[in-house]
Design an enzyme around this catalytic site. Structure first.
Site, PDB file in Angstrom:
ATOM      1  N   ASP A   1       5.308  -1.349   3.501  1.00 18.56           N
ATOM      2  CA  ASP A   1       6.682  -0.846   3.566  1.00 18.56           C
ATOM      3  C   ASP A   1       7.683  -1.998   3.539  1.00 18.56           C
ATOM      4  O   ASP A   1       7.325  -3.159   3.782  1.00 18.56           O
ATOM      5  CB  ASP A   1       6.826  -0.028   4.863  1.00 18.56           C
ATOM      6  CG  ASP A   1       7.889   1.047   4.764  1.00 18.56           C
ATOM      7  OD1 ASP A   1       8.695   1.002   3.826  1.00 18.56           O
ATOM      8  OD2 ASP A   1       7.918   1.930   5.645  1.00 18.56           O
TER       9      ASP A   1
ATOM     10  N   ASP B   1      11.578   8.909   0.711  1.00 16.45           N
ATOM     11  CA  ASP B   1      11.440   9.465   2.058  1.00 16.45           C
ATOM     12  C   ASP B   1      11.892  10.914   2.083  1.00 16.45           C
ATOM     13  O   ASP B   1      11.802  11.567   3.122  1.00 16.45           O
ATOM     14  CB  ASP B   1      12.291   8.664   3.050  1.00 16.45           C
ATOM     15  CG  ASP B   1      11.548   7.444   3.556  1.00 16.45           C
ATOM     16  OD1 ASP B   1      10.377   7.269   3.186  1.00 16.45           O
ATOM     17  OD2 ASP B   1      12.142   6.667   4.314  1.00 16.45           O
TER      18      ASP B   1
HETATM   19  C1  DGJ Z   1       9.999   4.208   5.688  1.00 13.00           C
HETATM   20  C2  DGJ Z   1       8.928   4.871   4.886  1.00 13.00           C
HETATM   21  O1  DGJ Z   1       9.405   5.234   3.640  1.00 13.00           O
HETATM   22  C3  DGJ Z   1       8.381   6.054   5.658  1.00 13.00           C
HETATM   23  O2  DGJ Z   1       7.442   6.738   4.897  1.00 13.00           O
HETATM   24  C4  DGJ Z   1       7.789   5.545   6.931  1.00 13.00           C
HETATM   25  O3  DGJ Z   1       6.674   4.743   6.652  1.00 13.00           O
HETATM   26  C5  DGJ Z   1       8.819   4.768   7.728  1.00 13.00           C
HETATM   27  N1  DGJ Z   1       9.448   3.745   6.930  1.00 13.00           N
HETATM   28  C6  DGJ Z   1       8.207   4.132   8.939  1.00 13.00           C
HETATM   29  O4  DGJ Z   1       9.076   3.327   9.598  1.00 13.00           O
END
Ligand code: DGJ
Length: 782
Positions: free
Chosen positions: A475, A542
């Protein structure tokens, strides 16, 4: 195939031709890029632009040759400053003698296969590579233009190397990877823009005279403006007409420029963004640009997208997972966020395994003091309060359930509240005399520093070797700010950050070749071919709201294959838009990609759990099609009022059509079922994927069939709806391919306020269907 004769170069792919010629004055010119044509190398006249006179005001390059040869008018493969070309230059250097440059053709070389560019992601398995050397004798600089040809994918990849043969430093202010000068075809420019939870929204504009810029200045390829874009000729539609597609294999600040001149010439450029970019090239040093890629389709934008898909699957994604079936995963993020215990994870994993899920992913919050997003990033050791038995134990338990185990990291970041920051505050990117700015309470580690790269490689290696971790989610949750470098000239930091990232990714992915890597940057903030050169798939967004996802995934699939797109089924109402969508629509959308579930399965009713189990069975049965089938956008939600996608097997013997609607209409039209490119004369069976109907969909109408009067919002209906459903339609036809290709199938009508039975399709708001088709034998052939 690459042919050279008489200083003419012809690069052929299966369906395209790219022709260059060295002009009398010595510049490398583009003569043609388009549908494949017969060899032009024996005859250099027909594709040649003719310049018998110069226009007023224009600067004639050399009137001893052609009297109208002005660099402002010709189609250059690479352009510079100071000799009469006033369009956007490909290169801007500051040498001891100022800005003027004039690169002339020197020599060429044709190699089988690829060449590797040091430190940058390079496509693999090219058929042939053409290297052309251009030299500026006065400045003592060499430009090496590399063209890799990928015949089957119809893609040409190009990069540029600058070599400083002079005795003085040269400052690079701009250096583009690809320039394409061509005649306008009444082009429209299609870009893919967005933001967090709304990535890759398609935007189309007809271009007029002027300069159009698509770029990123955030340090990532960005969710604002993806580097992928299309140039569509006026007549271009989904499957007809000329379409060019371009992309850059790079994950940092990028720049794409399209300039239309008054002479109706279009200049296209892709490369590093010159924003905050200034690179000092010392004597005898070289500078490599990232690769840019281009394709052409005479069969509409779908074929241009398919070329890019083919190229990405076969020449960008590497290793064991390239072209391999991707597992169905469950991710605990939207199920638990930071609030989980070992017990909760185990119980989620158990239920996931029971319904056929293949990989369990533990997301953010397992390390350091990370109980919320204010602390812990940088401290990559297990939090014993949350996982008292450690990662190895958890991975073993998951493996015993028959699932793989995967883990989340955000290696490029540090929280102020962390042991790492206390130990190494100098590793965070910030200016010496200013208060730093935070994004999601965190700072960015300076990946241009080798010690930082080694630290990241070290903890990843330690964690991955200590437990059976078969998937990594990587991430990156903020843009870069406060850029300052203690080590290098300030204009080098952004690019050196990306190079540092590539070094880490290259070391780790080589050391762990069996691990499936998924890249993520708050969703699609770094969805690009650079990351895909190391990481097999990328989390699109997301936003897991099914309706928003139709836009996001339509845009993403325009440039990237379904096998690279992470797509999950989540809870309803969605956590991002608070919109309610049917559980089957959430699947029908997520199925076009690498499927995952990201919700607390315990909260599903028995009926919903049964639906999810059926979804997983369907996906497993058609996984190859849904991850690697040839993808077509048939209808677009914005322009057509509904969306329709299709995947087709390579031999065209089977496929799936998805149909998605927005709001239901009072007087619904007759829906037709239309595909594309099935074999006209073959008989197919086409059948809807069966979906049960939730009785709550009917609201108070439930009383039309109930013997007792029920409160549709009451406890009883709620309880019944968790256990009982009504039958959905079972619509199926045996038809020839031409009937599907030409939209001859009229589907059962949608529910319209009256008369629901087995021959009515109940879609309601945000309803959808999948139709699976496959060839069958004609009855008399049996
Ligand atoms: C952003 C990501 O896109 C999410 O899927 C998740 O992993 C969160 N960060 C966790 O902090």
């Amino acid at each position: 195939m690459i042919i050279e004769k008489n200083n003419i170069f012809q690069l052929d792919t299966d369906d395209t031709t790219y022709i260059m010629r060295v002009s009398t004055a010595g510049h490398l010119l583009n003569e043609y890029y388009g549908k494949r044509i017969r060899s032009a190398v024996d005859n250099n006249e027909f594709s040649k632009e003719k310049w018998p006179y110069a226009h007023g005001c224009s600067v004639v390059y050399d009137d001893k040759g052609e009297s109208g040869y002005c660099l402002d008018l010709v189609s250059l493969e690479y352009s510079s400053i100071g000799k009469g070309d006033y369009r956007e230059p490909s290169i801007e250097l500051k040498t001891e003698n100022g800005y003027v440059l004039d690169f002339k053709y020197s020599s060429f070389q044709i190699n089988k296969g690829c060449i590797e560019v040091n430190g940058l992601p390079t496509p693999h398995d090219a058929d042939e590579t053409l290297i052309i050397y251009l030299v500026d004798e006065v400045a003592k600089l060499t430009l090496v233009l590399t063209y890799m040809v990928f015949e089957k994918a119809n893609v040409i990849a190009r990069s540029v190397k600058l070599i400083n043969n002079s005795t003085a430093n040269v400052e690079i202010n701009k250096i583009m990877s690809l320039q394409l000068d061509m005649l306008n075809q009444d082009f429209s420019l299609v870009n893919f823009n967005g933001a967090w939870i709304g990535e890759m929204h398609q935007s189309e504009k007809a271009i007029g005279q002027g300069i159009y810029i698509n770029d990123s200045k955030t340090g990532c390829s960005s969710n604002r403006h993806n580097p992928f874009f299309l140039l569509k000729a006026k007549e271009c539609t989904a499957n007809f007409g000329n379409c060019f597609a371009f992309n850059l294999i790079y994950s940092g600040n990028h720049l794409e420029e399209v300039e239309l001149t008054t002479f109706d010439k279009v200049r296209v450029q892709l490369g590093l963004n010159s924003y905050c970019f200034n690179w000092i090239l010392k004597p005898n040093e070289e500078f490599d640009t990232p690769f840019a890629v281009a394709t052409f389709s005479a069969n509409g934008f779908n074929k241009a997208s398919q070329n890019m898909h083919d190229f990405t699957n076969n020449h960008v994604v590497r290793g064991k997972w390239a072209n391999a079936p991707r597992p169905i995963l469950i991710n605990n993020w939207e199920a638990t966020y930071f609030k989980f215990t070992e017990g909760k994870l185990n119980s989620l994993a158990k239920l996931a395994a029971d319904i056929g899920i293949e990989l369990f992913v533990l997301d953010d919050g397992w390390f350091g003091t990370r109980t919320d997003d204010t602390k812990g990033l940088g401290d990559w050791y297990v939090n014993p309060k949350k996982l008292p038995h450690g990662l190895e134990h958890l991975a073993d338990k998951i493996n015993k359930l028959g699932m793989k185990f995967g883990l989340w990291f955000e290696p490029e970041m540090v929280n102020e509240k962390s042991d790492l920051y206390i130990k190494h505050p100098e590793w965070a990117i910030k200016c010496p005399d200013r208060k730093e700015s935070f994004g999601r309470n965190q700072m960015v580690l300076n990946l241009s520093i080798e010690a930082v790269q080694d630290y990241i490689i070290g903890f990843l290696d330690e964690t991955l070797s200590a437990a059976n971790i078969e998937y990594v989610k990587w991430d990156m949750n903020r843009n870069i700010s406060d850029i300052y470098s203690h080590e290098y000239s300030q204009g080098e930091l952004f690019h050196r950050y990306t190079l540092g990232l590539y070094r880490i990714l290259s070391v780790i992915t080589k050391k762990y070749p069996n691990v499936l890597f998924e890249s993520c940057a708050s969703g699609g903030n770094r969805f690009d071919l650079g990351m895909m050169s190391y990481m097999h798939q990328t989390w699109c967004s997301d936003d897991t709201d099914a309706f928003e996802r139709i836009q996001i995934q339509s845009g993403t699939a325009s440039g990237y294959p379904l096998s690279t797109m992470g797509c999950h089924v989540s809870a309803s109402p969605s956590h991002q838009l608070l919109r309610r969508t049917p559980i089957d629509t959430r699947f029908n959308v997520a199925a076009f990609g690498c499927l995952g579930y990201e919700l607390d399965l315990h909260k599903l009713s028995p009926v919903e759990l049964r639906a999810v189990k059926a979804q997983i069975d369907f996906y497993k049965a058609h996984r190859q099609l849904l991850q690697y089938g040839t993808f077509y956008q048939l209808k677009n939600m914005n322009t057509d009022g509904y969306a329709s996608w299709m995947v087709l097997s390579a031999d065209r013997s089977e496929g799936i059509i998805g149909y998605y609607q927005g709001l239901a209409k009072a007087n619904p039209k007759i829906d037709i079922l239309k595909g594309y490119n099935l074999i006209d004369e073959k008989l197919y069976n086409i059948e809807v994927r069966y979906q049960e109907v939730n009785i709550k969909t009917f609201g108070g109408l439930i009383n039309m069939i109930s013997p007792i009067n029920l409160n549709e919002d009451g406890f009883l209906v709620d309880q019944i709806s968790k256990r009982k459903t009504m039958d959905g339609e079972k619509e199926t036809y045996d038809v020839y391919g031409d009937a599907i290709n030409n939209g001859a199938i009229k589907l059962f009508p949608q529910f319209a306020g009256t008369g629901f039975d087995k021959n009515v399709r109940l879609l309601a708001d945000f309803g959808s269907r999948l139709y699976y088709f496959h060839t069958i034998e004609k009855k008399d052939e049996k």
